[in-house]
Design a protein around this motif. Sequence first.
Motif, PDB file in Angstrom:
ATOM      1  N   TYR A 251       0.804  -1.212   0.000  1.00  0.00           N
ATOM      2  CA  TYR A 251       0.000   0.000   0.000  1.00  0.00           C
ATOM      3  C   TYR A 251       0.849   1.280   0.000  1.00  0.00           C
ATOM      4  O   TYR A 251       0.351   2.352  -0.327  1.00  0.00           O
ATOM      5  N   TRP A 252       2.111   1.161   0.376  1.00  0.00           N
ATOM      6  CA  TRP A 252       2.945   2.341   0.585  1.00  0.00           C
ATOM      7  C   TRP A 252       4.162   2.354  -0.341  1.00  0.00           C
ATOM      8  O   TRP A 252       4.583   1.321  -0.838  1.00  0.00           O
ATOM      9  N   GLY A 253       4.710   3.566  -0.528  1.00  0.00           N
ATOM     10  CA  GLY A 253       5.909   3.692  -1.358  1.00  0.00           C
ATOM     11  C   GLY A 253       5.614   3.843  -2.837  1.00  0.00           C
ATOM     12  O   GLY A 253       6.503   3.653  -3.669  1.00  0.00           O
ATOM     13  N   GLY A 254       4.378   4.203  -3.178  1.00  0.00           N
ATOM     14  CA  GLY A 254       4.018   4.385  -4.574  1.00  0.00           C
ATOM     15  C   GLY A 254       4.303   5.796  -5.056  1.00  0.00           C
ATOM     16  O   GLY A 254       5.158   6.506  -4.501  1.00  0.00           O
TER      17      GLY A 254
ATOM     18  N   ARG B 158       3.833   8.567   0.453  1.00  0.00           N
ATOM     19  CA  ARG B 158       3.128   8.263  -0.794  1.00  0.00           C
ATOM     20  C   ARG B 158       2.541   6.859  -0.723  1.00  0.00           C
ATOM     21  O   ARG B 158       3.082   5.982  -0.046  1.00  0.00           O
ATOM     22  N   VAL B 159       1.452   6.686  -1.441  1.00  0.00           N
ATOM     23  CA  VAL B 159       0.798   5.377  -1.485  1.00  0.00           C
ATOM     24  C   VAL B 159       0.756   4.876  -2.928  1.00  0.00           C
ATOM     25  O   VAL B 159       0.932   5.642  -3.881  1.00  0.00           O
ATOM     26  N   THR B 160       0.521   3.588  -3.041  1.00  0.00           N
ATOM     27  CA  THR B 160       0.327   2.989  -4.361  1.00  0.00           C
ATOM     28  C   THR B 160      -1.138   3.136  -4.762  1.00  0.00           C
ATOM     29  O   THR B 160      -1.989   3.524  -3.961  1.00  0.00           O
ATOM     30  N   ARG B 161      -1.432   2.822  -5.990  1.00  0.00           N
ATOM     31  CA  ARG B 161      -2.822   2.843  -6.436  1.00  0.00           C
ATOM     32  C   ARG B 161      -3.655   1.889  -5.584  1.00  0.00           C
ATOM     33  O   ARG B 161      -4.798   2.193  -5.207  1.00  0.00           O
ATOM     34  N   LEU B 162      -3.076   0.752  -5.233  1.00  0.00           N
ATOM     35  CA  LEU B 162      -3.776  -0.226  -4.399  1.00  0.00           C
ATOM     36  C   LEU B 162      -4.048   0.348  -3.005  1.00  0.00           C
ATOM     37  O   LEU B 162      -5.133   0.158  -2.443  1.00  0.00           O
ATOM     38  N   GLY B 163      -3.080   1.090  -2.470  1.00  0.00           N
ATOM     39  CA  GLY B 163      -3.263   1.699  -1.159  1.00  0.00           C
ATOM     40  C   GLY B 163      -4.330   2.769  -1.174  1.00  0.00           C
ATOM     41  O   GLY B 163      -5.111   2.912  -0.234  1.00  0.00           O
TER      42      GLY B 163
ATOM     43  N   ARG C 185      -2.625  17.964  -8.490  1.00  0.00           N
ATOM     44  CA  ARG C 185      -2.466  16.667  -9.154  1.00  0.00           C
ATOM     45  C   ARG C 185      -3.317  15.668  -8.394  1.00  0.00           C
ATOM     46  O   ARG C 185      -3.799  15.969  -7.298  1.00  0.00           O
ATOM     47  N   PRO C 186      -3.564  14.471  -8.913  1.00  0.00           N
ATOM     48  CA  PRO C 186      -4.306  13.468  -8.149  1.00  0.00           C
ATOM     49  C   PRO C 186      -3.559  13.111  -6.859  1.00  0.00           C
ATOM     50  O   PRO C 186      -2.355  12.870  -6.880  1.00  0.00           O
ATOM     51  N   VAL C 187      -4.277  13.092  -5.738  1.00  0.00           N
ATOM     52  CA  VAL C 187      -3.679  12.765  -4.446  1.00  0.00           C
ATOM     53  C   VAL C 187      -4.645  11.901  -3.647  1.00  0.00           C
ATOM     54  O   VAL C 187      -5.854  11.874  -3.914  1.00  0.00           O
ATOM     55  N   ALA C 188      -4.104  11.201  -2.650  1.00  0.00           N
ATOM     56  CA  ALA C 188      -4.915  10.505  -1.655  1.00  0.00           C
ATOM     57  C   ALA C 188      -4.789  11.288  -0.354  1.00  0.00           C
ATOM     58  O   ALA C 188      -3.864  12.087  -0.185  1.00  0.00           O
TER      59      ALA C 188
END
Length: 401
Positions: free
Chosen positions: A33-36, A57-62, A95-98
């Motif tokens: 989930y992390w490091g994306g 940062r997260v991955t798309r899955l995260g 930009r796109p963010v979570a």
Amino acid sequence: MRGDLPAGWRCVSLGEAGKWLSGGTPSTSNDVYWGGDIPWISAASLKEFRVTDSDRRVTRLGAENGSRMVEKGAVLFVVRGMSLKSEFRIGVAERPVAFGQDCKALIAADGIDPHFLAHAIQARTPSILAMVEETSHGTGRLDTTRLQELEIGVPPMREQRRIVAARAAVEWRIEMLERTRGKLAVVEKAVSADSMTRGSQAWSAKSLGTVAAVEAGVTLGSEPTGDGTVELPYLRVANVLDGRIDTTDVKTIRVLRSQYERYALRVGDLLLTEGGDLDKLGRGAVWDGRIKHCLHQNHIFRVRCGSQLSPDFLALYTSSPAGRAYFQSVGKQTTNLASINSTQVKNMPIPVPPREEQEGILAPVRTLRSRIASVDRLIGKLRAVQDGLLEDWLSGRLRTP
């Protein structure tokens, strides 16, 4: 507000201004989930109006499992955290963010520019901070139901974009000045460090205690009461920074009138901190007397120079690599902090060139510091103008150019 708006404007509650979204935190025990490459915005990382990145940062899955992802243009703001006790953090995703559960996202409704929306909400900061409640953990919390009831004036889209552009123009000018200030600060630091190397071998060295009086300040705790006491402002460690004094938040303390002279500050006193991180021991600045009848806390040393030593020259030396090295060599390190005592400060070897030479060394440094101070004043004025104009633009009292 509804009756105060110009023709063509409409009054909108924040609940109606867009779609509200909540965030979350993906499982920190799941490495996938992390490091994306998707910035994960939290209350701690939301510090800029233009939200472009984060320390985590997260991955798309995260982003799809435990968090929430929003596209460019989403308005993000903090609804829980320690920062809410003193400031309201808000920004627009570039930009796109979570984002995490301590933040909310607002997707602007049709007919509302997201940057205008963020400015309009930010302008209501005093009202928003008045809504902040303290949780059992001591952090601040915003009730989003109450927040959604706040109203803003919304002009036609063309006027919204003019307001956003006008503010951006002032912000661009401020950013240019801040870059200039940064360059001047780098030069000033280099000149200050270099000034301590020229002629230092020929200078006589003396213990600081022989050319200046070193005193600790008033101890906090039980304060005296009744006749013969007085309540006065005092400087604590948080007020004494590296090269400057910050008096935006000054506390007061009650002391005996008979103790005033012992702890009082005078213009030209050098203030040095007693403790902190090892590499920050002995940080300090010269007191300029901006507050009358001001005292200092016991964790700050007051150094009052005699006729042989300029306080500005002494401050230049204590902040130099040689001065830092001395404090680090004698500092007592504990688990979390390091500290120095008054004896160590008094024993500090100080180069003492003739006063004329001290003034000659200080001249280019003072010139640079004067230029930096001028830039700071201009930035402050522009900030005040920007805030005033934005308030007038958002209320419709003033039309944008």
